[in-house]
Motif scaffolding. Structure first.
Motif, PDB file in Angstrom:
ATOM      1  N   LEU A   1       0.464  16.112 -13.753  1.00 55.19           N
ATOM      2  CA  LEU A   1      -0.075  17.345 -13.686  1.00 55.19           C
ATOM      3  C   LEU A   1       0.831  18.490 -14.068  1.00 55.19           C
ATOM      4  O   LEU A   1       0.698  19.567 -14.454  1.00 55.19           O
ATOM      5  CB  LEU A   1      -0.658  17.581 -12.177  1.00 55.19           C
ATOM      6  N   LEU A   2       2.154  18.205 -13.806  1.00 52.54           N
ATOM      7  CA  LEU A   2       3.031  19.104 -14.162  1.00 52.54           C
ATOM      8  C   LEU A   2       3.397  18.982 -15.865  1.00 52.54           C
ATOM      9  O   LEU A   2       4.358  19.842 -16.146  1.00 52.54           O
ATOM     10  CB  LEU A   2       4.466  19.120 -13.295  1.00 52.54           C
ATOM     11  N   GLY A   3       3.046  17.937 -16.315  1.00 53.77           N
ATOM     12  CA  GLY A   3       3.303  17.739 -17.754  1.00 53.77           C
ATOM     13  C   GLY A   3       4.714  17.445 -18.012  1.00 53.77           C
ATOM     14  O   GLY A   3       5.336  17.691 -19.140  1.00 53.77           O
ATOM     15  N   ILE A   4       5.322  16.439 -16.959  1.00 52.34           N
ATOM     16  CA  ILE A   4       6.683  16.209 -17.154  1.00 52.34           C
ATOM     17  C   ILE A   4       6.657  14.726 -18.066  1.00 52.34           C
ATOM     18  O   ILE A   4       5.789  14.146 -17.651  1.00 52.34           O
ATOM     19  CB  ILE A   4       7.486  15.944 -15.831  1.00 52.34           C
ATOM     20  N   ALA A   5       7.622  14.639 -18.747  1.00 55.18           N
ATOM     21  CA  ALA A   5       7.757  13.453 -19.893  1.00 55.18           C
ATOM     22  C   ALA A   5       7.711  12.082 -18.798  1.00 55.18           C
ATOM     23  O   ALA A   5       8.329  12.074 -17.897  1.00 55.18           O
ATOM     24  CB  ALA A   5       8.863  13.479 -20.646  1.00 55.18           C
ATOM     25  N   SER A   6       7.160  11.089 -19.179  1.00 61.46           N
ATOM     26  CA  SER A   6       7.332   9.742 -18.392  1.00 61.46           C
ATOM     27  C   SER A   6       8.664   9.160 -18.338  1.00 61.46           C
ATOM     28  O   SER A   6       8.880   8.323 -17.389  1.00 61.46           O
ATOM     29  CB  SER A   6       6.374   8.831 -19.259  1.00 61.46           C
ATOM     30  N   ALA A   7       9.555   9.670 -19.215  1.00 62.76           N
ATOM     31  CA  ALA A   7      10.965   9.166 -19.067  1.00 62.76           C
ATOM     32  C   ALA A   7      11.632   9.838 -17.833  1.00 62.76           C
ATOM     33  O   ALA A   7      12.163   8.958 -17.048  1.00 62.76           O
ATOM     34  CB  ALA A   7      12.063   9.771 -20.332  1.00 62.76           C
ATOM     35  N   VAL A   8      11.016  11.002 -17.532  1.00 66.85           N
ATOM     36  CA  VAL A   8      11.594  11.490 -16.227  1.00 66.85           C
ATOM     37  C   VAL A   8      11.262  10.417 -14.942  1.00 66.85           C
ATOM     38  O   VAL A   8      11.731  10.539 -14.071  1.00 66.85           O
ATOM     39  CB  VAL A   8      11.597  13.090 -16.099  1.00 66.85           C
ATOM     40  N   GLN A   9       9.788  10.214 -15.030  1.00 68.88           N
ATOM     41  CA  GLN A   9       9.127   9.592 -14.261  1.00 68.88           C
ATOM     42  C   GLN A   9       9.900   8.168 -14.034  1.00 68.88           C
ATOM     43  O   GLN A   9      10.007   7.881 -12.864  1.00 68.88           O
ATOM     44  CB  GLN A   9       7.659   9.081 -14.628  1.00 68.88           C
TER      45      GLN A   9
ATOM     46  N   LEU B   1       0.884  -1.217   0.023  1.00 72.81           N
ATOM     47  CA  LEU B   1       0.113   0.264   0.024  1.00 72.81           C
ATOM     48  C   LEU B   1       1.062   1.331   0.075  1.00 72.81           C
ATOM     49  O   LEU B   1       0.910   2.265  -0.917  1.00 72.81           O
ATOM     50  CB  LEU B   1      -0.763  -0.047   1.214  1.00 72.81           C
ATOM     51  N   LEU B   2       1.767   1.334   0.952  1.00 67.97           N
ATOM     52  CA  LEU B   2       2.460   2.442   0.904  1.00 67.97           C
ATOM     53  C   LEU B   2       3.414   2.784  -0.287  1.00 67.97           C
ATOM     54  O   LEU B   2       3.718   3.737  -0.821  1.00 67.97           O
ATOM     55  CB  LEU B   2       3.681   2.348   2.425  1.00 67.97           C
ATOM     56  N   GLY B   3       3.995   1.541  -0.886  1.00 65.25           N
ATOM     57  CA  GLY B   3       4.870   1.712  -1.813  1.00 65.25           C
ATOM     58  C   GLY B   3       4.351   2.291  -3.017  1.00 65.25           C
ATOM     59  O   GLY B   3       4.668   2.933  -3.998  1.00 65.25           O
ATOM     60  N   VAL B   4       3.208   1.490  -3.404  1.00 67.38           N
ATOM     61  CA  VAL B   4       2.377   1.819  -4.418  1.00 67.38           C
ATOM     62  C   VAL B   4       1.859   3.388  -4.571  1.00 67.38           C
ATOM     63  O   VAL B   4       1.543   3.926  -5.389  1.00 67.38           O
ATOM     64  CB  VAL B   4       1.136   0.879  -4.698  1.00 67.38           C
ATOM     65  N   LEU B   5       1.498   3.977  -3.077  1.00 72.36           N
ATOM     66  CA  LEU B   5       1.128   5.452  -3.120  1.00 72.36           C
ATOM     67  C   LEU B   5       2.326   6.298  -3.502  1.00 72.36           C
ATOM     68  O   LEU B   5       2.083   7.193  -4.055  1.00 72.36           O
ATOM     69  CB  LEU B   5       0.518   5.394  -1.796  1.00 72.36           C
ATOM     70  N   VAL B   6       3.401   5.882  -3.142  1.00 73.63           N
ATOM     71  CA  VAL B   6       4.634   6.535  -3.756  1.00 73.63           C
ATOM     72  C   VAL B   6       4.740   6.721  -5.143  1.00 73.63           C
ATOM     73  O   VAL B   6       4.946   7.648  -5.585  1.00 73.63           O
ATOM     74  CB  VAL B   6       6.062   6.079  -3.015  1.00 73.63           C
ATOM     75  N   ILE B   7       4.734   5.392  -5.735  1.00 70.41           N
ATOM     76  CA  ILE B   7       4.840   5.302  -7.267  1.00 70.41           C
ATOM     77  C   ILE B   7       3.746   6.182  -7.873  1.00 70.41           C
ATOM     78  O   ILE B   7       4.088   7.069  -8.767  1.00 70.41           O
ATOM     79  CB  ILE B   7       5.031   3.860  -7.709  1.00 70.41           C
ATOM     80  N   GLN B   8       2.507   5.936  -7.406  1.00 73.14           N
ATOM     81  CA  GLN B   8       1.428   6.462  -8.178  1.00 73.14           C
ATOM     82  C   GLN B   8       1.475   8.082  -7.673  1.00 73.14           C
ATOM     83  O   GLN B   8       0.864   8.781  -8.732  1.00 73.14           O
ATOM     84  CB  GLN B   8       0.147   5.882  -7.634  1.00 73.14           C
ATOM     85  N   SER B   9       1.939   8.510  -6.599  1.00 72.84           N
ATOM     86  CA  SER B   9       1.975   9.855  -6.443  1.00 72.84           C
ATOM     87  C   SER B   9       3.034  10.706  -7.320  1.00 72.84           C
ATOM     88  O   SER B   9       2.671  11.883  -7.686  1.00 72.84           O
ATOM     89  CB  SER B   9       2.400  10.030  -4.798  1.00 72.84           C
ATOM     90  N   ILE B  10       4.069   9.839  -7.664  1.00 69.25           N
ATOM     91  CA  ILE B  10       5.036  10.429  -8.395  1.00 69.25           C
ATOM     92  C   ILE B  10       4.441  10.599  -9.842  1.00 69.25           C
ATOM     93  O   ILE B  10       4.797  11.675 -10.499  1.00 69.25           O
ATOM     94  CB  ILE B  10       6.467   9.630  -8.531  1.00 69.25           C
ATOM     95  N   ALA B  11       3.786   9.583 -10.484  1.00 72.39           N
ATOM     96  CA  ALA B  11       3.177   9.634 -11.557  1.00 72.39           C
ATOM     97  C   ALA B  11       2.146  10.498 -11.621  1.00 72.39           C
ATOM     98  O   ALA B  11       2.045  11.353 -12.735  1.00 72.39           O
ATOM     99  CB  ALA B  11       2.663   7.981 -11.961  1.00 72.39           C
ATOM    100  N   SER B  12       1.274  10.701 -10.817  1.00 66.99           N
ATOM    101  CA  SER B  12       0.264  11.550 -10.860  1.00 66.99           C
ATOM    102  C   SER B  12       0.833  13.108 -10.707  1.00 66.99           C
ATOM    103  O   SER B  12       0.397  13.867 -11.670  1.00 66.99           O
ATOM    104  CB  SER B  12      -0.779  11.376  -9.653  1.00 66.99           C
ATOM    105  N   GLY B  13       1.602  13.306  -9.699  1.00 65.41           N
ATOM    106  CA  GLY B  13       2.520  14.733  -9.886  1.00 65.41           C
ATOM    107  C   GLY B  13       2.947  15.088 -11.005  1.00 65.41           C
ATOM    108  O   GLY B  13       2.845  16.332 -11.401  1.00 65.41           O
ATOM    109  N   MET B  14       3.826  14.310 -11.846  1.00 69.07           N
ATOM    110  CA  MET B  14       4.392  14.305 -12.797  1.00 69.07           C
ATOM    111  C   MET B  14       3.344  14.561 -14.158  1.00 69.07           C
ATOM    112  O   MET B  14       3.554  15.625 -15.017  1.00 69.07           O
ATOM    113  CB  MET B  14       5.479  13.413 -13.406  1.00 69.07           C
TER     114      MET B  14
END
Length: 446
Positions: free
Chosen positions: A410-418, A395-408
């Motif tokens: 929103l900011l329009g950052i490329a998936s490569a950076v993710q 639960l904690l780990g997937v929230l970290v990963i999904q938070s990074i994906a969601s935040g990027m």
């Protein structure tokens, strides 16, 4: 030879918690139920002392745990807070009701797969097939339901059974034949992906009923505000009652237990985020069904892992296979069952992922799914070296990963950076785990 598996391996108990010198004989001062000889100095657990010193005592105990490498979930919780603060400062929509609700729903599929990975990692093994198994399960469901007209509930059950059988097959080759789990599941990654393509046929995509059972997994919301607040209340009340019951049992046995004040403080620490999340859900569409199922699975399997003889056997194998075998554990049976569980959770996660796109297609289970599932388990605190982990790690780990994906996003950052950032977070988690184990060995805890 004793078959009691409550002894510690790698300095840990089989329920994922450290004994730290607790008595195993009901707290008898003499160690054998007899009174100590006159003049004997009776050792006192340091935790019984620090808890009598108020805040200063707890602070010193916290410092002791850090110095001995007992970090627990602290790094990932701190990481989650940092991620939330950074993205919220960049875009105020990050902690908005809609984004957080979607974040939790999207995380459910990968998180369920990661729960199965936790069990495998505790054994000290790996399952590389979960992505392909999840895609194959979705394809099996789609073909049975759409092409053959089978009722959804029956097709759903058969899809889960297919995952369980595949996992058991992997476990058989690993536990009975002796093929390394890495090789077996790598072959599964390729083979089951090919079978999925074969099952889907030339069309490559099978659309699902957008009002059916699978569609509801990620699209149904309990709109009544009492649902979200009720779930939060149930979680908080259950945590308090179980903690209080455990404390009284430990106190009656004469071993260190948490005082009522500490239990109340821990309950309050859980209640705050629980009710905040419930309030946010109600600001959008309500309580997502996906969240209810995900949390239910995590809680149920956490109970299995930490409170049952089976769970203790899993931890025993992760600590020392030979010691577990000498204690009477049926090693092949436990290993096969763990891989069967991993396959089942992969199939269940595949149903959630199919629900998000309302279809089963040739890309199901591919891409970064496998790496995200493994990364979620490790980032959340499950050790790659075996013998340590909790379902809450997923639960904690997937929230970290999904938070990074969601935040990027929103900011329009490329998936490569993710991908690069997620990789860096995964490496940091493994480094922390390695340093923690080294520190524990230096402190005589491993």
């Amino acid at each position: 030879m004793s078959t009691n598996l409550s002894e510690s391996h790698n300095g840990e108990s089989h329920n994922g918690e450290s004994h730290n010198g607790e008595s195993h004989d009901g707290g008898a001062p003499g160690g054998n139920g007899q009174a100590p000889a006159e003049g004997t100095v009776i050792p006192v657990d340091p935790r019984l002392l620090v808890r009598q010193e108020g805040f200063a005592g707890y602070w010193s105990e916290f410092g002791r745990k850090l110095s001995s490498g007992e970090l627990g979930s602290l790094p990932v919780v701190v990481g989650l807070i940092m991620i939330a603060v950074i993205f919220q400062l960049r875009d105020s929509a990050f902690l908005g009701a809609e984004n957080l609700s979607n974040l939790f729903v999207t995380a459910a599929g990968t998180g369920l797969i990661a729960v199965g990975i936790v069990f495998v990692l505790i054994l000290g093994e790996i399952d590389l097939s979960v992505g392909s198994v999840s895609g194959l399960a979705a394809a099996v469901f789609a073909v049975l339901n759409v092409h053959h007209g089978m009722p959804e509930w029956l097709a759903f059950v058969l899809a889960l059974l297919s995952g369980a059988l595949i996992g058991a097959l992997h476990g058989f080759f690993f536990a009975r034949i002796g093929v390394p789990a890495f090789v077996v599941t790598l072959a599964g990654l390729l083979g089951w992906n090919g079978l999925m393509l074969q099952v889907l046929g030339s069309d490559g995509t099978i659309n699902l009923d957008d009002t059916g059972l699978v569609a509801d997994l990620t699209n149904h919301y309990f709109t009544d505000i009492s649902a979200a607040y009720g779930l939060a209340t149930l979680a908080v009340a259950a945590f308090f009652l179980l903690s209080f019951r455990d404390s009284r049992r430990r106190e009656a046995a004469g071993v260190p237990s948490r005082p009522l004040s500490e239990i109340v403080l821990r309950t309050a620490a859980l209640a705050v985020p629980a009710y905040v999340v419930a309030w946010l859900f109600n600001q959008y569409k309500g309580l997502p069904l996906a969240v209810v199922i995900f949390l239910g699975v995590v809680v149920a399997l956490d109970f299995v892992l930490r409170r049952t003889p089976y769970g203790r056997k899993v931890f025993a194998l992760g600590g020392s296979v030979e010691a577990a075998r000498r204690a009477g554990v049926n090693v092949p049976a436990v290993r096969i069952s763990v891989f069967a569980l991993s396959g089942t959770m992969a199939a269940l996660g595949g149903m959630f992922l199919a629900s998000q796109i309302n279809a089963a297609n040739q890309s199901s289970g591919s891409g970064s799914l496998l790496m995200n599932a493994i990364a979620a388990a490790v980032i959340g605190g499950t050790s790659l070296f075996g013998g340590r982990g909790k379902t809450w790690s997923a639960l904690l780990g997937v929230l970290v990963i999904q938070s990074i994906a969601s935040g990027m996003a929103l900011l329009g950052i490329a998936s490569a950076v993710q991908y690069m950032i997620t990789g860096a977070v995964l490496l940091a988690a493994v480094v922390i785990d390695s340093l923690s184990r080294r520190t524990q060995r230096s402190a005589g805890r491993a």
